[in-house]
Write a protein that holds these residues in place. Structure first.
Motif, PDB file in Angstrom:
ATOM      1  N   ALA A  47      -6.627  -1.240  -3.089  1.00 34.75           N
ATOM      2  CA  ALA A  47      -6.620   0.223  -3.241  1.00 34.75           C
ATOM      3  C   ALA A  47      -6.697   0.607  -4.718  1.00 34.75           C
ATOM      4  CB  ALA A  47      -5.362   0.810  -2.609  1.00 34.75           C
ATOM      5  N   GLY A  48      -5.979  -0.153  -5.552  1.00 33.27           N
ATOM      6  CA  GLY A  48      -5.986   0.122  -6.992  1.00 33.27           C
ATOM      7  C   GLY A  48      -7.391   0.037  -7.556  1.00 33.27           C
ATOM      8  N   LYS A  49      -8.138  -0.946  -7.077  1.00 31.66           N
ATOM      9  CA  LYS A  49      -9.513  -1.120  -7.563  1.00 31.66           C
ATOM     10  C   LYS A  49     -10.427  -0.019  -7.018  1.00 31.66           C
ATOM     11  CE  LYS A  49      -9.420  -5.894  -8.810  1.00 31.66           C
ATOM     12  NZ  LYS A  49      -8.153  -6.410  -8.222  1.00 31.66           N
ATOM     13  N   ILE A  50     -10.212   0.333  -5.742  1.00 33.05           N
ATOM     14  CA  ILE A  50     -11.068   1.362  -5.124  1.00 33.05           C
ATOM     15  C   ILE A  50     -10.863   2.735  -5.800  1.00 33.05           C
ATOM     16  CG2 ILE A  50     -11.518   2.633  -2.967  1.00 33.05           C
ATOM     17  CD1 ILE A  50     -10.717   0.032  -1.450  1.00 33.05           C
ATOM     18  N   LEU A  51      -9.613   3.029  -6.126  1.00 32.08           N
ATOM     19  CA  LEU A  51      -9.341   4.370  -6.681  1.00 32.08           C
ATOM     20  C   LEU A  51      -9.438   4.430  -8.203  1.00 32.08           C
ATOM     21  CD1 LEU A  51      -6.406   5.657  -4.414  1.00 32.08           C
ATOM     22  CD2 LEU A  51      -8.855   6.052  -4.174  1.00 32.08           C
ATOM     23  N   GLU A  52      -9.608   3.245  -8.821  1.00 32.32           N
ATOM     24  CA  GLU A  52      -9.768   3.189 -10.274  1.00 32.32           C
ATOM     25  C   GLU A  52     -10.959   4.083 -10.651  1.00 32.32           C
ATOM     26  OE1 GLU A  52     -10.945  -0.712 -11.491  1.00 32.32           O
ATOM     27  OE2 GLU A  52      -9.403  -0.761 -13.059  1.00 32.32           O
ATOM     28  N   ASN A  53     -10.849   4.779 -11.732  1.00 31.69           N
ATOM     29  CA  ASN A  53     -11.936   5.677 -12.181  1.00 31.69           C
ATOM     30  C   ASN A  53     -12.221   6.840 -11.233  1.00 31.69           C
ATOM     31  OD1 ASN A  53     -12.348   3.907 -14.357  1.00 31.69           O
ATOM     32  ND2 ASN A  53     -13.658   2.617 -13.078  1.00 31.69           N
ATOM     33  N   THR A  54     -11.295   7.152 -10.344  1.00 27.59           N
ATOM     34  CA  THR A  54     -11.426   8.388  -9.557  1.00 27.59           C
ATOM     35  C   THR A  54     -10.306   9.314 -10.032  1.00 27.59           C
ATOM     36  OG1 THR A  54      -9.872   7.936  -7.747  1.00 27.59           O
ATOM     37  CG2 THR A  54     -12.095   6.999  -7.525  1.00 27.59           C
ATOM     38  N   GLN A  55     -10.316  10.546  -9.534  1.00 21.29           N
ATOM     39  CA  GLN A  55      -9.259  11.481  -9.942  1.00 21.29           C
ATOM     40  C   GLN A  55      -7.992  11.300  -9.101  1.00 21.29           C
ATOM     41  OE1 GLN A  55     -12.210  14.311  -8.238  1.00 21.29           O
ATOM     42  NE2 GLN A  55     -10.418  15.617  -8.059  1.00 21.29           N
ATOM     43  N   HIS A  56      -8.056  10.421  -8.095  1.00 17.96           N
ATOM     44  CA  HIS A  56      -6.926  10.284  -7.174  1.00 17.96           C
ATOM     45  C   HIS A  56      -5.957   9.206  -7.643  1.00 17.96           C
ATOM     46  CE1 HIS A  56      -9.604  12.724  -4.961  1.00 17.96           C
ATOM     47  NE2 HIS A  56     -10.485  11.750  -4.822  1.00 17.96           N
ATOM     48  N   LYS A  57      -4.685   9.437  -7.335  1.00 16.39           N
ATOM     49  CA  LYS A  57      -3.656   8.484  -7.778  1.00 16.39           C
ATOM     50  C   LYS A  57      -3.165   7.647  -6.597  1.00 16.39           C
ATOM     51  CE  LYS A  57      -2.393  10.317 -12.049  1.00 16.39           C
ATOM     52  NZ  LYS A  57      -3.639  10.976 -12.337  1.00 16.39           N
ATOM     53  N   LEU A  58      -2.564   6.503  -6.977  1.00 14.09           N
ATOM     54  CA  LEU A  58      -2.073   5.580  -5.953  1.00 14.09           C
ATOM     55  C   LEU A  58      -0.544   5.501  -6.035  1.00 14.09           C
ATOM     56  CD1 LEU A  58      -2.979   3.425  -3.851  1.00 14.09           C
ATOM     57  CD2 LEU A  58      -2.961   1.754  -5.722  1.00 14.09           C
ATOM     58  N   GLY A  59       0.091   5.509  -4.870  1.00 16.55           N
ATOM     59  CA  GLY A  59       1.545   5.393  -4.842  1.00 16.55           C
ATOM     60  C   GLY A  59       1.966   4.331  -3.836  1.00 16.55           C
ATOM     61  N   ALA A  60       3.194   3.825  -4.012  1.00 17.74           N
ATOM     62  CA  ALA A  60       3.758   2.895  -3.029  1.00 17.74           C
ATOM     63  C   ALA A  60       4.796   3.659  -2.213  1.00 17.74           C
ATOM     64  CB  ALA A  60       4.391   1.713  -3.749  1.00 17.74           C
ATOM     65  N   GLN A  61       5.110   3.115  -1.048  1.00 17.38           N
ATOM     66  CA  GLN A  61       6.047   3.813  -0.157  1.00 17.38           C
ATOM     67  C   GLN A  61       7.501   3.436  -0.406  1.00 17.38           C
ATOM     68  OE1 GLN A  61       4.832   3.155   3.901  1.00 17.38           O
ATOM     69  NE2 GLN A  61       2.696   3.528   3.423  1.00 17.38           N
ATOM     70  N   ASN A  62       7.686   2.430  -1.276  1.00 16.49           N
ATOM     71  CA  ASN A  62       9.040   1.915  -1.517  1.00 16.49           C
ATOM     72  C   ASN A  62       8.922   0.904  -2.654  1.00 16.49           C
ATOM     73  OD1 ASN A  62      11.761   1.154  -1.106  1.00 16.49           O
ATOM     74  ND2 ASN A  62      11.222  -0.355   0.458  1.00 16.49           N
ATOM     75  N   CYS A  63      10.038   0.492  -3.233  1.00 16.56           N
ATOM     76  CA  CYS A  63       9.998  -0.636  -4.169  1.00 16.56           C
ATOM     77  C   CYS A  63      11.363  -1.319  -4.154  1.00 16.56           C
ATOM     78  CB  CYS A  63       9.634  -0.191  -5.584  1.00 16.56           C
ATOM     79  SG  CYS A  63      10.902   0.744  -6.431  1.00 16.56           S
ATOM     80  N   SER A  64      11.416  -2.468  -4.792  1.00 12.97           N
ATOM     81  CA  SER A  64      12.676  -3.194  -4.836  1.00 12.97           C
ATOM     82  C   SER A  64      13.628  -2.565  -5.854  1.00 12.97           C
ATOM     83  CB  SER A  64      12.420  -4.653  -5.205  1.00 12.97           C
ATOM     84  OG  SER A  64      13.627  -5.364  -5.104  1.00 12.97           O
ATOM     85  N   LEU A  65      14.881  -2.975  -5.801  1.00 16.41           N
ATOM     86  CA  LEU A  65      15.882  -2.430  -6.728  1.00 16.41           C
ATOM     87  C   LEU A  65      15.877  -3.160  -8.066  1.00 16.41           C
ATOM     88  CD1 LEU A  65      19.469  -3.599  -5.752  1.00 16.41           C
ATOM     89  CD2 LEU A  65      17.382  -4.731  -5.020  1.00 16.41           C
ATOM     90  N   LYS A  66      15.120  -4.260  -8.128  1.00 15.68           N
ATOM     91  CA  LYS A  66      15.022  -5.013  -9.373  1.00 15.68           C
ATOM     92  C   LYS A  66      13.581  -5.362  -9.654  1.00 15.68           C
ATOM     93  CE  LYS A  66      19.587  -6.924  -9.661  1.00 15.68           C
ATOM     94  NZ  LYS A  66      20.439  -8.006  -9.240  1.00 15.68           N
ATOM     95  N   GLU A  67      13.356  -5.733 -10.916  1.00  8.51           N
ATOM     96  CA  GLU A  67      12.001  -6.076 -11.309  1.00  8.51           C
ATOM     97  C   GLU A  67      11.664  -7.506 -10.883  1.00  8.51           C
ATOM     98  OE1 GLU A  67      11.203  -4.597 -15.312  1.00  8.51           O
ATOM     99  OE2 GLU A  67      10.209  -6.534 -15.629  1.00  8.51           O
ATOM    100  N   LYS A  68      12.693  -8.368 -10.864  1.00  7.58           N
ATOM    101  CA  LYS A  68      12.472  -9.788 -10.631  1.00  7.58           C
ATOM    102  C   LYS A  68      13.766 -10.381 -10.074  1.00  7.58           C
ATOM    103  CE  LYS A  68      10.883 -13.636 -13.558  1.00  7.58           C
ATOM    104  NZ  LYS A  68      11.940 -14.595 -13.732  1.00  7.58           N
ATOM    105  N   GLY A  69      13.670 -11.429  -9.262  1.00  6.53           N
ATOM    106  CA  GLY A  69      14.897 -12.084  -8.829  1.00  6.53           C
ATOM    107  C   GLY A  69      14.773 -12.733  -7.473  1.00  6.53           C
ATOM    108  N   ALA A  70      15.883 -13.322  -7.020  1.00  7.16           N
ATOM    109  CA  ALA A  70      15.921 -13.963  -5.706  1.00  7.16           C
ATOM    110  C   ALA A  70      16.115 -12.856  -4.669  1.00  7.16           C
ATOM    111  CB  ALA A  70      17.069 -14.961  -5.669  1.00  7.16           C
ATOM    112  N   LEU A  71      15.043 -12.215  -4.299  1.00  4.36           N
ATOM    113  CA  LEU A  71      15.102 -11.061  -3.395  1.00  4.36           C
ATOM    114  C   LEU A  71      14.011 -11.223  -2.337  1.00  4.36           C
ATOM    115  CD1 LEU A  71      15.637  -8.483  -6.254  1.00  4.36           C
ATOM    116  CD2 LEU A  71      17.187  -8.758  -4.323  1.00  4.36           C
ATOM    117  N   THR A  72      14.268 -12.111  -1.412  1.00  2.14           N
ATOM    118  CA  THR A  72      13.281 -12.452  -0.379  1.00  2.14           C
ATOM    119  C   THR A  72      12.729 -11.211   0.327  1.00  2.14           C
ATOM    120  OG1 THR A  72      14.427 -14.526  -0.048  1.00  2.14           O
ATOM    121  CG2 THR A  72      12.953 -13.824   1.734  1.00  2.14           C
ATOM    122  N   GLY A  73      11.430 -11.146   0.368  1.00  2.64           N
ATOM    123  CA  GLY A  73      10.778 -10.069   1.118  1.00  2.64           C
ATOM    124  C   GLY A  73      10.618  -8.761   0.358  1.00  2.64           C
ATOM    125  N   GLU A  74      11.047  -8.748  -0.892  1.00  2.00           N
ATOM    126  CA  GLU A  74      10.975  -7.502  -1.654  1.00  2.00           C
ATOM    127  C   GLU A  74       9.695  -7.404  -2.481  1.00  2.00           C
ATOM    128  OE1 GLU A  74      13.872  -4.776  -2.148  1.00  2.00           O
ATOM    129  OE2 GLU A  74      13.164  -5.448  -0.198  1.00  2.00           O
TER     130      GLU A  74
END
Ligand code: PGA
Length: 242
Positions: A47-74
């Motif tokens: 999606a990031g590649k498809i919408l690159e150079n368009t006026q539309h933005k990309l969002g995620a529906q959720n994210c993890s509570l940390k940037e990195k770590g032992a967080l299976t499935g995040e």
């Protein structure tokens, strides 16, 4: 005035259909309102590649509570940013109720999203029981306060709020637009008191191509967070024109 449409596809669009739809969206142009599309995680890289150079933005529906770590499935907010996301929905009522996300978790997610240069779209909303017992405003105020506790937000464009009454989501019932506007004004004032910033506040819950324009006409409603009606080309186009 230009308003914002956030298309929350939830888990409703199969990946192949989603990719096809994104390619159509990449060709959408000259619409009145701005668009942020939030597909499921599996297609974000493409999606990031498809919408690159368009006026539309990309969002995620959720994210993890940390940037990195032992967080299976995040999913790391760092990787969402690398995939081309500029926004991330946090604290959606489905996350709060089905996945039992509490205010401490939501607070951590807001912080880590900001640290990774993502704009959180923080969802707030009261249940039917809370509304019936006259607790809508205190509930929203408490959700806002705990989500933003200890968080420094530099610019008002670094955070978006979304008011979605839980009972209105996917139910076909929606609040009267004038009442939604008043509640949104209340949320905006509370956020200003807490954070010193006037954030955009969206409305969401059973928005469709027929009722969108009346909500968008309201003074304090900066845009709409839309589930079901954002998953079809024709209705999404109508929302962007509303
Ligand atoms: P709905 O969903 O438009 O299908 O009611 C809105 C949302 O959950 O964000």
């Amino acid at each position: 005035m230009k308003k914002l449409i956030v298309a929350n596809w939830k888990m409703q669009v199969a990946t192949t259909d989603g990719l096809f739809f994104l390619k159509q969206i990449a060709n959408f142009s000259k619409f009145k309102n701005d668009l942020i599309v939030c597909p499921d995680f599996l297609i974000l890289l493409q999606a990031g590649k498809i919408l690159e150079n368009t006026q539309h933005k990309l969002g995620a529906q959720n994210c993890s509570l940390k940037e990195k770590g032992a967080l299976t499935g995040e999913i790391s907010p760092r990787d969402l940013r690398l995939a081309g996301c500029s926004h991330v929905i946090i604290g959606h009522s489905e996350r709060r109720h089905i996945f039992k996300e509490d205010s401490a978790l939501i607070n951590s997610k807001i912080q880590v999203a900001l640290n990774n240069d993502l704009i959180p779209i923080l969802c707030l909303g009261e249940s039917w029981l809370e509304r019936r017992s006259g607790r809508t405003r205190p509930v929203l105020s408490a959700q806002l306060k705990s989500a933003l506790k200890g968080i420094k937000i530099k610019k008002s464009s670094d955070l978006i709020l979304a008011y979605e009454p839980v009972w209105a989501i996917g139910s076909g019932k929606s609040l009267a637009p004038e009442e939604a506007d008043k509640i949104i004004n209340y949320i905006s004032d509370r956020a200003l008191k807490l954070n010193g910033k006037r954030f955009k506040v969206l409305y969401g819950g059973s928005i469709n191509e027929d009722n969108a324009s009346i909500f968008l006409l309201q003074k304090n409603i900066a845009g709409l967070l839309v589930g079901g009606a954002s998953t079809q080309e024709l209705s999404l186009k109508k929302l962007l024109k509303a």
